[in-house]
Structures are given as C-alpha cells and as structure tokens.
Design a protein around this motif. Sequence first.
Motif, mmCIF file in Angstrom:
data_model
loop_
_atom_site.group_PDB
_atom_site.id
_atom_site.type_symbol
_atom_site.label_atom_id
_atom_site.label_comp_id
_atom_site.label_asym_id
_atom_site.label_seq_id
_atom_site.Cartn_x
_atom_site.Cartn_y
_atom_site.Cartn_z
ATOM 1 N N PRO A 62 0.824 -1.212 0.000
ATOM 2 C CA PRO A 62 0.000 0.000 0.000
ATOM 3 C C PRO A 62 0.856 1.258 0.000
ATOM 4 N N SER A 63 0.231 2.397 -0.223
ATOM 5 C CA SER A 63 0.948 3.671 -0.198
ATOM 6 C C SER A 63 1.626 3.865 1.151
ATOM 7 N N GLY A 64 2.873 4.355 1.118
ATOM 8 C CA GLY A 64 3.603 4.645 2.344
ATOM 9 C C GLY A 64 4.281 3.464 2.984
ATOM 10 N N CYS A 65 4.314 2.297 2.294
ATOM 11 C CA CYS A 65 4.908 1.102 2.911
ATOM 12 C C CYS A 65 6.418 1.017 2.717
ATOM 13 N N GLY A 66 7.003 1.882 1.871
ATOM 14 C CA GLY A 66 8.446 1.865 1.660
ATOM 15 C C GLY A 66 8.884 1.376 0.288
ATOM 16 N N LYS A 67 7.933 1.094 -0.607
ATOM 17 C CA LYS A 67 8.277 0.566 -1.936
ATOM 18 C C LYS A 67 9.211 1.507 -2.696
ATOM 19 N N THR A 68 8.807 2.757 -2.820
ATOM 20 C CA THR A 68 9.595 3.710 -3.604
ATOM 21 C C THR A 68 10.903 4.048 -2.900
ATOM 22 N N THR A 69 10.891 4.076 -1.571
ATOM 23 C CA THR A 69 12.136 4.313 -0.838
ATOM 24 C C THR A 69 13.150 3.210 -1.130
ATOM 25 N N LEU A 70 12.686 1.975 -1.194
ATOM 26 C CA LEU A 70 13.564 0.859 -1.531
ATOM 27 C C LEU A 70 14.131 1.035 -2.941
ATOM 28 N N LEU A 71 13.271 1.397 -3.894
ATOM 29 C CA LEU A 71 13.723 1.576 -5.272
ATOM 30 C C LEU A 71 14.718 2.729 -5.376
ATOM 31 N N ARG A 72 14.431 3.818 -4.698
ATOM 32 C CA ARG A 72 15.332 4.984 -4.748
ATOM 33 C C ARG A 72 16.651 4.696 -4.066
ATOM 34 N N SER A 73 16.644 3.828 -3.073
ATOM 35 C CA SER A 73 17.904 3.428 -2.438
ATOM 36 C C SER A 73 18.772 2.626 -3.403
ATOM 37 N N VAL A 74 18.146 1.694 -4.115
ATOM 38 C CA VAL A 74 18.886 0.896 -5.097
ATOM 39 C C VAL A 74 19.407 1.791 -6.220
ATOM 40 N N GLY A 75 18.580 2.772 -6.635
ATOM 41 C CA GLY A 75 18.972 3.654 -7.725
ATOM 42 C C GLY A 75 20.037 4.662 -7.352
ATOM 43 N N GLY A 76 20.252 4.890 -6.067
ATOM 44 C CA GLY A 76 21.268 5.839 -5.639
ATOM 45 C C GLY A 76 20.736 7.242 -5.423
ATOM 46 N N PHE A 77 19.413 7.420 -5.425
ATOM 47 C CA PHE A 77 18.837 8.743 -5.189
ATOM 48 C C PHE A 77 18.851 9.103 -3.708
ATOM 49 N N ILE A 78 18.804 8.090 -2.838
ATOM 50 C CA ILE A 78 18.938 8.321 -1.407
ATOM 51 C C ILE A 78 19.922 7.307 -0.842
ATOM 52 N N GLU A 79 20.591 7.687 0.227
ATOM 53 C CA GLU A 79 21.602 6.814 0.842
ATOM 54 C C GLU A 79 21.005 6.096 2.051
ATOM 55 N N PRO A 80 21.146 4.785 2.113
ATOM 56 C CA PRO A 80 20.630 4.056 3.282
ATOM 57 C C PRO A 80 21.267 4.547 4.572
ATOM 58 N N THR A 81 20.472 4.565 5.636
ATOM 59 C CA THR A 81 21.013 4.920 6.945
ATOM 60 C C THR A 81 21.995 3.859 7.426
ATOM 61 N N ASP A 82 21.714 2.609 7.052
ATOM 62 C CA ASP A 82 22.556 1.495 7.488
ATOM 63 C C ASP A 82 22.477 0.403 6.426
ATOM 64 N N GLY A 83 23.533 -0.437 6.357
ATOM 65 C CA GLY A 83 23.493 -1.582 5.462
ATOM 66 C C GLY A 83 24.269 -1.375 4.166
ATOM 67 N N ILE A 84 24.193 -2.370 3.287
ATOM 68 C CA ILE A 84 24.968 -2.388 2.040
ATOM 69 C C ILE A 84 24.057 -2.750 0.871
ATOM 70 N N ILE A 85 24.223 -2.048 -0.235
ATOM 71 C CA ILE A 85 23.586 -2.400 -1.502
ATOM 72 C C ILE A 85 24.707 -2.680 -2.494
ATOM 73 N N ARG A 86 24.685 -3.860 -3.111
ATOM 74 C CA ARG A 86 25.757 -4.190 -4.053
ATOM 75 C C ARG A 86 25.201 -4.875 -5.287
ATOM 76 N N LEU A 87 25.911 -4.682 -6.388
ATOM 77 C CA LEU A 87 25.659 -5.408 -7.629
ATOM 78 C C LEU A 87 26.850 -6.317 -7.856
ATOM 79 N N ASN A 88 26.606 -7.625 -7.782
ATOM 80 C CA ASN A 88 27.702 -8.606 -7.838
ATOM 81 C C ASN A 88 28.703 -8.266 -6.739
ATOM 82 N N ASP A 89 29.946 -7.951 -7.086
ATOM 83 C CA ASP A 89 30.951 -7.657 -6.059
ATOM 84 C C ASP A 89 31.155 -6.162 -5.854
#
Length: 339
Positions: free
Chosen positions: A33-60
Amino acid sequence: MSNTSQKKFGPAWALKDINLTIAPSEFIAVLGPSGCGKTTLLRSVGGFIEPTDGIIRLNDQIYSGQGHMVAVEDRDLGMVFQSFALWPHMTVREHVEFPMKSKRQKHLSREKKKKAVERVIESLGLAPYADRLPGQLSGGQRQRVALARAIVGRPSILLMDEPLSALDAELKISMRQEIQNIHRRTGATILYVTHDQSEALAMADRILVMREGAIEQIGTPQDMYAHPETEFVASFVSQCNMVKGRWDRQVFKVADCPLVYDGHRVADIFKQKGLYPVRPEQFKIVRGGDGLPATIINKQYNGREIQYSLRCGTDRFTVFAGCDEQFDLGEDVYLIFDV
C-alpha cells in the motif's frame, strides 16, 4: 544483486531490516500500500537516497554502504518512472540516444551506438514516430519511449516505479506484455514497484510484499496467492475470505456449524487467530447441502463470471461464480468449500 539496508527519515524508519538477494535476470515485483516503503527501496537501489545502514551491491561492487556511494549515473541501471519523465523539446530518437552519451557507454564506437538506438526504436515499434516530440504521442507511445530509453544501454538492472499507473485499463494489459517481452529479450534484472496486485501476479518471478517499511512476505506469485503467510498478505494480494472457527492441530472446525476443513498448508498465524483463508473462487454457492449458510446481498456481472457478495453471520464474503450460476438478491444459499 543484494540489498541489506535500512532507511530512517527523522525518528521514523522508512525501511526496516530489508534483506534481499535478487538473481540475475529475475523479475521482482515490490507490492504494498501507499507509504509502505516501496519507492524508498527503489530509490535506495537507484542511488537517489543513501541508506542509513546496510549495504547495496551489484555482484561484487558496493553501490551504497561502507563509506561508498556510487553516483546514480555511474550505476549500471535503467529507470522508468510513473510520469514517463520525457523532455518536451526532445524527439523520440533524441530520448533514446541520450543514455548512449554517458561515460558507461564510452567503450562503444559511434556506429555501435547508432545501431543500438535504431534496434531499440525498431523493436518497440517507434520507428514511425522517431522524429516526433512527446506532445505528439499517445500515452502508450510515450511509455514505449521511456522503456526504450531505459533499455538501450542494456543495463544489468531495470528499476520501474509504477510505470503503468497513468495508462487506461486496456493499454495497461498490452504494456504488461511489452515489459515481459523486454525482460525476455534483454535478460535484465527488473525491480518493479506497484500497488496493483494483478500486475505483480501477472508479470513477476517473485513478489515482495511490503508493510510499514518491512518485508511481510516474499515468494512466487503462486505461493503468494495460494499460501499467504499473514492475514495482511492474504487480504492485500487479491481478495480473501476469512472464515472464523477453531483449530485442532491440522483440522479447522468452522464456527457455529459442523463443517471441518483440512489445514495442512495453512500458515501458523491463521491458526493462532482462529481463521481459515478462502479465496473467492474456492467457495461454491449452492441452494442446498452441507455448507456455510449465507445470504446474497450483492451481485456484479463481469463478463466471464459473476461476483457475489454474501452475508454469513456477521461477516461479508466474496464469491466468484460462473455466468450460468444465477442467484437472486436476498436469496438464502450455502457456501461449499470447493478445492
């Protein structure tokens, strides 16, 4: 691709303990539903926002985390937005050429870039409109331009943020098929955000259902529909009737009647709540027999089927029936669990 991340806006967590690994060429639909974090997750992967914690990687390669933050333009990504995001002064061909000017494509010769652009324009049926501006195109044609621009550089990952929400119902169906064809042709990994359950069920290899910033369930469309793990997933992914009663190990005893249902594949959370999930097509309406007594309170003819609403005690259930199964408003009937 892997994503282990959290995102906080002020005191509130927009993403909580997201731990996700996506296989190459996999199509993942992010549903919620709206506001559940879907777009935030996508924008984190895309590099538009930086995660507060954790790692996003493509392969290595680390895209975000451990002191790294790769710029959007340096990520091997293609993006399609809800609004199409087309420039009004640029022609179709200029839109498709634009990604080929990035430094990620500098290893290609001018001739190879030209061939890539023409191949994508042709494959998406845009050749007759190559010199037109966005204002001269239909909604479906503009969507094809956005798709062509996203895939021309053959990115490893395609990020799609509700790309079909601005289209009418009939056009949505044809564009679903177009996206599936693109997925097969390019072999790209797709992360597809939507609030439309039918889109997710129709296209994805796996569905990720989100709620309040966390993953509620992830699995194949078949598993998500037939074996929901929570009441929220059962109700959010299509429609579901919640029959009340009590559990005796793997046997469900329906409240206020002698009916029993087999529960070997029902998730524990339903057993804890004294519920049994039944999809609308699993109930059969009959005028007599050993079933749940109910009353028809509404009916809608949908062409291939009739959707009935029924009052069953204090509950309201939905049942899909064939067009030859005609019942009248106010009629007292019985619901047979038909699996």
